[in-house]
Motif scaffolding. Structure first.
Motif, PDB file in Angstrom:
ATOM      1  N   ILE A 147     -10.472  55.860  24.833  1.00 48.15           N
ATOM      2  CA  ILE A 147      -9.315  54.988  24.628  1.00 48.15           C
ATOM      3  C   ILE A 147      -8.049  55.676  25.115  1.00 48.15           C
ATOM      4  O   ILE A 147      -7.201  55.066  25.780  1.00 48.15           O
ATOM      5  CB  ILE A 147      -9.190  54.614  23.135  1.00 48.15           C
ATOM      6  CG1 ILE A 147     -10.395  53.795  22.695  1.00 48.15           C
ATOM      7  CG2 ILE A 147      -7.896  53.840  22.878  1.00 48.15           C
ATOM      8  CD1 ILE A 147     -10.412  53.468  21.208  1.00 48.15           C
ATOM      9  N   MET A 148      -7.914  56.971  24.808  1.00 51.50           N
ATOM     10  CA  MET A 148      -6.746  57.738  25.251  1.00 51.50           C
ATOM     11  C   MET A 148      -6.716  57.850  26.770  1.00 51.50           C
ATOM     12  O   MET A 148      -5.645  57.725  27.391  1.00 51.50           O
ATOM     13  CB  MET A 148      -6.775  59.126  24.616  1.00 51.50           C
ATOM     14  CG  MET A 148      -5.595  60.005  24.988  1.00 51.50           C
ATOM     15  SD  MET A 148      -5.559  61.567  24.053  1.00 51.50           S
ATOM     16  CE  MET A 148      -7.125  62.288  24.580  1.00 51.50           C
ATOM     17  N   PHE A 183      -5.672  54.503  28.089  1.00 46.72           N
ATOM     18  CA  PHE A 183      -4.288  54.215  27.703  1.00 46.72           C
ATOM     19  C   PHE A 183      -3.300  54.994  28.566  1.00 46.72           C
ATOM     20  O   PHE A 183      -2.319  54.431  29.073  1.00 46.72           O
ATOM     21  CB  PHE A 183      -4.091  54.566  26.226  1.00 46.72           C
ATOM     22  CG  PHE A 183      -2.687  54.338  25.730  1.00 46.72           C
ATOM     23  CD1 PHE A 183      -2.259  53.064  25.389  1.00 46.72           C
ATOM     24  CD2 PHE A 183      -1.794  55.399  25.601  1.00 46.72           C
ATOM     25  CE1 PHE A 183      -0.962  52.847  24.933  1.00 46.72           C
ATOM     26  CE2 PHE A 183      -0.500  55.193  25.147  1.00 46.72           C
ATOM     27  CZ  PHE A 183      -0.089  53.914  24.809  1.00 46.72           C
ATOM     28  N   VAL A 209      -0.792  52.920  30.969  1.00 45.90           N
ATOM     29  CA  VAL A 209       0.645  52.968  30.680  1.00 45.90           C
ATOM     30  C   VAL A 209       1.381  53.789  31.738  1.00 45.90           C
ATOM     31  O   VAL A 209       2.463  53.392  32.202  1.00 45.90           O
ATOM     32  CB  VAL A 209       0.890  53.555  29.275  1.00 45.90           C
ATOM     33  CG1 VAL A 209       2.386  53.757  29.033  1.00 45.90           C
ATOM     34  CG2 VAL A 209       0.309  52.633  28.211  1.00 45.90           C
ATOM     35  N   GLN A 247      -9.912  51.214  34.117  1.00 48.99           N
ATOM     36  CA  GLN A 247      -9.388  51.568  32.803  1.00 48.99           C
ATOM     37  C   GLN A 247     -10.108  50.794  31.696  1.00 48.99           C
ATOM     38  O   GLN A 247     -10.389  51.338  30.623  1.00 48.99           O
ATOM     39  CB  GLN A 247      -7.884  51.303  32.773  1.00 48.99           C
ATOM     40  CG  GLN A 247      -7.092  52.283  33.636  1.00 48.99           C
ATOM     41  CD  GLN A 247      -5.827  51.700  34.207  1.00 48.99           C
ATOM     42  OE1 GLN A 247      -5.410  50.607  33.848  1.00 48.99           O
ATOM     43  NE2 GLN A 247      -5.192  52.443  35.101  1.00 48.99           N
ATOM     44  N   PHE A 282     -12.377  52.302  28.733  1.00 50.68           N
ATOM     45  CA  PHE A 282     -12.115  51.883  27.357  1.00 50.68           C
ATOM     46  C   PHE A 282     -13.400  51.467  26.644  1.00 50.68           C
ATOM     47  O   PHE A 282     -13.586  51.741  25.458  1.00 50.68           O
ATOM     48  CB  PHE A 282     -11.117  50.722  27.371  1.00 50.68           C
ATOM     49  CG  PHE A 282     -10.737  50.227  25.999  1.00 50.68           C
ATOM     50  CD1 PHE A 282      -9.724  50.838  25.278  1.00 50.68           C
ATOM     51  CD2 PHE A 282     -11.399  49.151  25.430  1.00 50.68           C
ATOM     52  CE1 PHE A 282      -9.374  50.391  24.010  1.00 50.68           C
ATOM     53  CE2 PHE A 282     -11.063  48.696  24.161  1.00 50.68           C
ATOM     54  CZ  PHE A 282     -10.045  49.313  23.452  1.00 50.68           C
TER      55      PHE A 282
END
Length: 235
Positions: free
Chosen positions: A9-10, A13, A17, A199, A203
């Motif tokens: 997830i990181m 993310f 972002v 991504q 995830f």
């Protein structure tokens, strides 16, 4: 084990972002055209480099200051985490399905080369080191395509989380959906789509990493117990 769920997830993310923030800064400084602008009226071409903008690819979005520093930081962080992701996933496969170790090893190699290529692309500004930048980007793109295909195949073969019947079709979709200005703009849009697809694929591995444990990393440090009986007998 729950904390390991945060790792993919990181990774997703930070990549998501970071790249979209770079695009936003570049767009606000008129360094790149809007992804929604299909007219091409302000497109820089030939000798026209004033009061115009460039095709909004991921690379051109991170070419000029001030966004180029964030672009490099994002790619460096993403590459490092992606390499760890490849290694940890390989360790997980070794623990649960050692018979698929060769396939996982090849996939991991592709992932490591992809991470290296992305690192080179992120640290070689396309405005100053265009050859190295685009070479790194090309190597990363080709290897990431092979890696995602092999990860999807491993999802079908490996039962790591018990959710593969849902994850496999999702990852198949994430793997496949991948005038001069019009053609360039279309390619830029598809490049961003592929980035988002990657991504989302990363995830989705939160499901597998929920069942990951740090002791599985020891599988990378030596032979598995199943392969040691002969060695123990001889000793």
């Amino acid at each position: 084990m729950v904390l390991w769920t945060l790792f993919p997830i990181m990774l997703a993310f930070i990549s998501f972002v970071g790249t979209w923030t770079v695009y936003g800064i570049a767009r606000s400084n008129n360094h790149v055209c809007s992804l929604s602008d299909w007219s091409g009226e302000n497109f820089c071409s030939g000798n026209t480099t004033v009061n115009c903008c460039y095709v909004p690819t991921i690379s051109t979005s991170g070419t000029y200051a001030p966004e180029n520093s964030l672009f490099t930081a994002t790619i460096n962080a993403g590459s490092f985490l992606f390499v760890l992701f490849c290694v940890f996933h390989h360790a997980h496969v070794l623990e649960k399905h050692p018979a698929l170790s060769m396939m996982s090893r090849v996939a991991t190699l592709m992932g490591l080369v992809a991470g290296l290529g992305a690192f080179v692309a992120g640290n070689c500004n396309p405005h100053h080191l265009a050859l190295l930048h685009y070479l790194g980007a090309a190597v990363s793109f080709v290897c990431i395509c092979f890696y995602t295909v092999m990860l999807t195949a491993l999802t079908r073969k490996c039962q790591l989380s018990g959710l593969e019947h849902m994850l496999y079709p999702y990852r198949v979709v994430s793997t496949i959906v991948q005038e001069q200005y019009l053609y360039s703009h279309v390619s830029a849009v598809f490049e961003w789509m592929l980035s988002v697809n990657l991504q989302l694929l990363e995830f989705s591995f939160a499901a597998e990493f929920y069942y990951f444990s740090s002791f599985m990393i020891t599988n990378l440090l030596g032979k598995r117990d199943e392969q040691k009986p002969l060695m123990l007998t001889l000793s």
